[in-house]
Design an enzyme around this catalytic site. Sequence first.
Site, PDB file in Angstrom:
ATOM      1  N   TYR A 160       0.816  -1.206   0.000  1.00 35.98           N
ATOM      2  CA  TYR A 160       0.000   0.000   0.000  1.00 35.98           C
ATOM      3  C   TYR A 160       0.864   1.278   0.000  1.00 35.98           C
ATOM      4  CZ  TYR A 160      -2.253   4.102   1.502  1.00 35.98           C
ATOM      5  OH  TYR A 160      -2.635   5.409   1.534  1.00 35.98           O
ATOM      6  N   HIS A 216      -2.567   0.910   6.790  1.00 34.03           N
ATOM      7  CA  HIS A 216      -3.758   0.805   5.941  1.00 34.03           C
ATOM      8  C   HIS A 216      -4.626  -0.395   6.311  1.00 34.03           C
ATOM      9  CE1 HIS A 216      -5.790   2.185   2.141  1.00 34.03           C
ATOM     10  NE2 HIS A 216      -5.327   3.314   2.638  1.00 34.03           N
TER      11      HIS A 216
HETATM   12  O1  KDG Z   1      -9.343   6.749  -0.886  1.00 36.26           O
HETATM   13  C1  KDG Z   1      -8.394   6.141  -0.101  1.00 36.26           C
HETATM   14  C2  KDG Z   1      -7.234   7.068   0.143  1.00 36.26           C
HETATM   15  O2  KDG Z   1      -7.685   8.304   0.546  1.00 36.26           O
HETATM   16  C3  KDG Z   1      -6.346   6.477   1.195  1.00 36.26           C
HETATM   17  O3  KDG Z   1      -5.831   5.274   0.729  1.00 36.26           O
HETATM   18  C4  KDG Z   1      -5.236   7.434   1.519  1.00 36.26           C
HETATM   19  O4  KDG Z   1      -4.650   6.081   3.410  1.00 36.26           O
HETATM   20  C5  KDG Z   1      -4.586   7.131   2.817  1.00 36.26           C
HETATM   21  C6  KDG Z   1      -3.850   8.224   3.436  1.00 36.26           C
HETATM   22  O5  KDG Z   1      -3.409   8.038   4.556  1.00 36.26           O
HETATM   23  O6  KDG Z   1      -3.714   9.260   2.823  1.00 36.26           O
HETATM   24 MG    MG Z   2      -4.219   6.411   5.490  1.00 33.05          MG
END
Ligand code: KDG
Ligand code: MG
Length: 407
Positions: A160, A216
């Site tokens: 992620y 995440h």
């Molecule tokens: O739509 C999902 C994103 O806004 C997200 O994955 C972003 O986790 C995120 C962050 O911390 O910016």
């Molecule tokens: Mg986030």
Amino acid sequence: MKITDAKVFVGGPGKNYVTLKIMTDEGIYGLGDATLNNRETLPAKFLGDYLIPCLIGMDPRKSEDIWQYFYRGAYFRRGPISMAAIGAIDMALWDIKGKIAGLPVYQLFGGKSREGALVYAHATGADIEGLCDSISYYLSEGYQAVRVQCGIPGMADKSYGVADQGGDSKHFITQFGSLPEQEIWSTEKYLQFMPKVFEEIRSRFGPELKVLHDVHHRLLPREAAAFAKEVEPFNLYWLEDPTPAEDQTALRLIRQHSTTPIAIGEVFNSLWDCKQMIEEELIDFIRISATYGGGITHLRRIVELAAIHNVRTGFHGAPSHSPISMAAQGHLNAWAPNFGIQEYLVLGTPECDALFPAEHFYQDGMFYISDAPGLGVDFDEQQSERYSFERTYHPVVRLEDGTLWNY
Ligand code: KDG
Ligand code: MG
């Protein structure tokens, strides 16, 4: 004063922003952001079909009563779609209020508690070298805080928050494909490698840099507790979303085992999603956004509750939101006695600036809100005609054995 009309626009440069414009009989208008990432048409439709017809004829100065009308007055409450729509209305009404008063919105909360608000950028790398290059870039741009996400060796997909190799990590946007892509995740590989990343960052960049990391939602409570404890020596500024956000009590186990600061809340849409974790002081930073958090009126209530429980703000600000929501948060950041940090990605492409003209600016790791009346952001309707909705999705995640997991 009466609301005479309201319009919703969906689209933007490389991103479907959902922009609400509320018009009044005195010529003053207000702007709100209802951008629900990868579900953009839904709050737009909810606004158009259900909320805007009720708004016409209302007094825009009654932002509290209008908020209650749409929240308490509804039988089916909460949820990101509904709260994004209410949030956009609320932002627009605060924008109008500021314009009537001739004051920037932060003055209506109690004025500034600070001049600039500390922000963090997203550093990413396919490996530690790439990540360190990305951190060096942000340091050279004056940032004092960076979120660090790194590719994990042996994991079939980038993990992620890691831009594609050779991709532009400076404008990382989490929207992909016209159908969901699939990513494979291994908790074991992640837990083995990530502490080494923090160790290397501390040895290269020293103790001063504020280092943040986003899990995440991928870990189980016991795994998250062990990880938070293991990485304590690297003194993270925060560990974000260690466990799926809907289970407030999962955070107890983490708290019992570690002093690593915990940030959570970017998927929350109401005070009720975070009341328990704030009151039990299970978190250190609350990340709910003005967009899906019901706008300024509701977010301010959460900030007040957080303040008496030693929880600081760290509002979500990935480009999931438009510059209107970022401005709403910017005004709250200028005022909040318990401000912590603001997530900040460079939205400032020439196309985005042309669509949302504003005088707010970034300098030396800080975001400065302008003194223009209202939220201080405009919306160029002529520019908006260049853009239209394009369907995009978040990826779906599976474990290596095929089990579906949390994105
Ligand atoms: O739509 C999902 C994103 O806004 C997200 O994955 C972003 O986790 C995120 C962050 O911390 O910016
Ligand atoms: Mg986030």
